[in-house]
Motif scaffolding. Structure first.
Motif, PDB file in Angstrom:
ATOM      1  N   ILE A   1       0.853  -1.184   0.000  1.00  0.00           N
ATOM      2  CA  ILE A   1       0.000   0.000   0.000  1.00  0.00           C
ATOM      3  C   ILE A   1       0.894   1.241   0.000  1.00  0.00           C
ATOM      4  N   SER A   2       0.547   2.237  -0.771  1.00  0.00           N
ATOM      5  CA  SER A   2       1.370   3.442  -0.904  1.00  0.00           C
ATOM      6  C   SER A   2       1.153   4.409   0.265  1.00  0.00           C
ATOM      7  N   TYR A   3       2.247   5.094   0.657  1.00  0.00           N
ATOM      8  CA  TYR A   3       2.178   6.181   1.633  1.00  0.00           C
ATOM      9  C   TYR A   3       2.418   7.524   0.950  1.00  0.00           C
ATOM     10  N   GLY A   4       2.158   7.593  -0.325  1.00  0.00           N
ATOM     11  CA  GLY A   4       2.370   8.837  -1.058  1.00  0.00           C
ATOM     12  C   GLY A   4       3.846   9.179  -1.129  1.00  0.00           C
TER      13      GLY A   4
ATOM     14  N   GLU B   1      -5.434   1.226  -1.901  1.00  0.00           N
ATOM     15  CA  GLU B   1      -4.289   1.546  -2.740  1.00  0.00           C
ATOM     16  C   GLU B   1      -3.336   2.516  -2.051  1.00  0.00           C
ATOM     17  N   SER B   2      -3.833   3.247  -1.026  1.00  0.00           N
ATOM     18  CA  SER B   2      -2.947   4.164  -0.310  1.00  0.00           C
ATOM     19  C   SER B   2      -3.440   4.398   1.115  1.00  0.00           C
ATOM     20  N   VAL B   3      -2.492   4.788   1.966  1.00  0.00           N
ATOM     21  CA  VAL B   3      -2.775   5.141   3.359  1.00  0.00           C
ATOM     22  C   VAL B   3      -2.754   6.663   3.466  1.00  0.00           C
ATOM     23  N   ARG B   4      -3.761   7.227   4.097  1.00  0.00           N
ATOM     24  CA  ARG B   4      -3.745   8.656   4.392  1.00  0.00           C
ATOM     25  C   ARG B   4      -3.218   8.842   5.809  1.00  0.00           C
ATOM     26  N   HIS B   5      -2.262   9.731   5.965  1.00  0.00           N
ATOM     27  CA  HIS B   5      -1.584   9.837   7.267  1.00  0.00           C
ATOM     28  C   HIS B   5      -1.175  11.276   7.548  1.00  0.00           C
ATOM     29  N   PHE B   6      -0.817  11.520   8.823  1.00  0.00           N
ATOM     30  CA  PHE B   6      -0.301  12.813   9.255  1.00  0.00           C
ATOM     31  C   PHE B   6       1.202  12.754   9.503  1.00  0.00           C
ATOM     32  N   GLY B   7       1.851  11.693   9.056  1.00  0.00           N
ATOM     33  CA  GLY B   7       3.294  11.585   9.201  1.00  0.00           C
ATOM     34  C   GLY B   7       3.716  10.625  10.298  1.00  0.00           C
TER      35      GLY B   7
ATOM     36  N   SER C   1      -4.984   8.622   9.168  1.00  0.00           N
ATOM     37  CA  SER C   1      -6.303   9.267   9.160  1.00  0.00           C
ATOM     38  C   SER C   1      -7.308   8.538   8.279  1.00  0.00           C
ATOM     39  N   GLY C   2      -6.850   7.637   7.414  1.00  0.00           N
ATOM     40  CA  GLY C   2      -7.788   6.912   6.570  1.00  0.00           C
ATOM     41  C   GLY C   2      -7.101   6.152   5.448  1.00  0.00           C
ATOM     42  N   PHE C   3      -7.900   5.723   4.481  1.00  0.00           N
ATOM     43  CA  PHE C   3      -7.394   4.918   3.366  1.00  0.00           C
ATOM     44  C   PHE C   3      -8.104   5.343   2.081  1.00  0.00           C
TER      45      PHE C   3
END
Length: 245
Positions: A87-90, A123-129, A155-157
């Protein structure tokens, strides 16, 4: 004094020889003492004294105690930029290598739960770092696990379009790209005003955290039940185990 006959003595000696030949120790003679076997070495334990775990996690050796005031100096440890495997972390997150292994397990479980509930993996993880040299909010005497690159705030996916063969099992709103948000969907399963798509998103988040706890991927897990985590999960692998979700 009772005398043994030559025949009895011969039988006793023959029995002793048979025991030795078979690799057995003879029984101890009266008045002799058999040496106790050496004790097994104590297992290695991790810092700190309370809540020790086995085996030791590399980052457990760093103290989290810091001065309550003044500039904060975080330990000089190796950090890597991790962009994700399954899964991508951007643009990626800066983490310590041991914590990257935890994220890889996290991704595997998120992909499995996504397949079960959303009919495809995120497909990706949403995060604050991840890495952030700071103290724990509300506890200025303790360094945050973020200061070691040993924690992440999720914070989400983001999910891509569902495969055509899976669409018959999903509400129409989940056929296309969609986002699962901790803030918006954690409590949807308990809200009668939410539709089926939001309920499935809630089930994904609930099942994900249940599996992460069951498989002991992270020691520290915080979520919306914690006052400062209404909109994200905090995951870390610090020395103390706590779960408030």
């Amino acid at each position: 004094m009772l005398q043994r006959s030559p025949r009895v003595r011969c039988l006793w000696i023959a029995s002793l020889i048979a025991l030795v030949a078979a690799g057995c120790e003879p029984w101890p003679l009266r008045g002799s003492r058999r040496e106790a076997p050496e004790a097994a070495p104590a297992p290695e334990r991790a810092w700190p004294g309370r809540g020790w775990r086995e085996p030791a996690y590399p980052l457990d050796t760093h103290s989290r105690s810091v001065p309550e005031e003044g500039p904060l100096e975080c330990p000089d440890i190796e950090l890597v930029r991790y962009r994700g495997g399954e899964i991508s972390y951007g643009r990626g997150v800066r983490v310590a290598p041991p914590f990257q292994e935890k994220l890889e397990r996290f991704e595997r479980i998120a992909a499995e739960v996504g397949e079960e509930i959303m009919r495809r993996p995120p497909e990706s993880v949403r995060h604050f770092g991840a890495f952030n040299c700071r103290r724990v909010r509300g506890r200025p005497y303790r360094m945050s696990e973020h200061g070691l690159g040993n924690g992440i705030d999720v914070s989400g996916f983001r999910f891509g379009p569902a495969p055509r063969e899976a669409r018959e099992d999903l509400p129409r709103r989940l056929w296309w790209r969609t986002t699962v948000s901790v803030l918006d969907h954690w409590g949807a399963a308990e809200d009668e005003t939410k539709d089926e798509s939001d309920v499935l998103k809630s089930r994904f988040l609930r099942e994900l955290t249940r599996r992460l706890a069951e498989e002991d991927v992270f020691r520290g897990m915080l979520g919306p039940a914690h006052p400062r985590h209404r909109n994200h999960f905090h995951f870390d692998h610090g020395p103390r185990r706590y779960r408030i979700l």
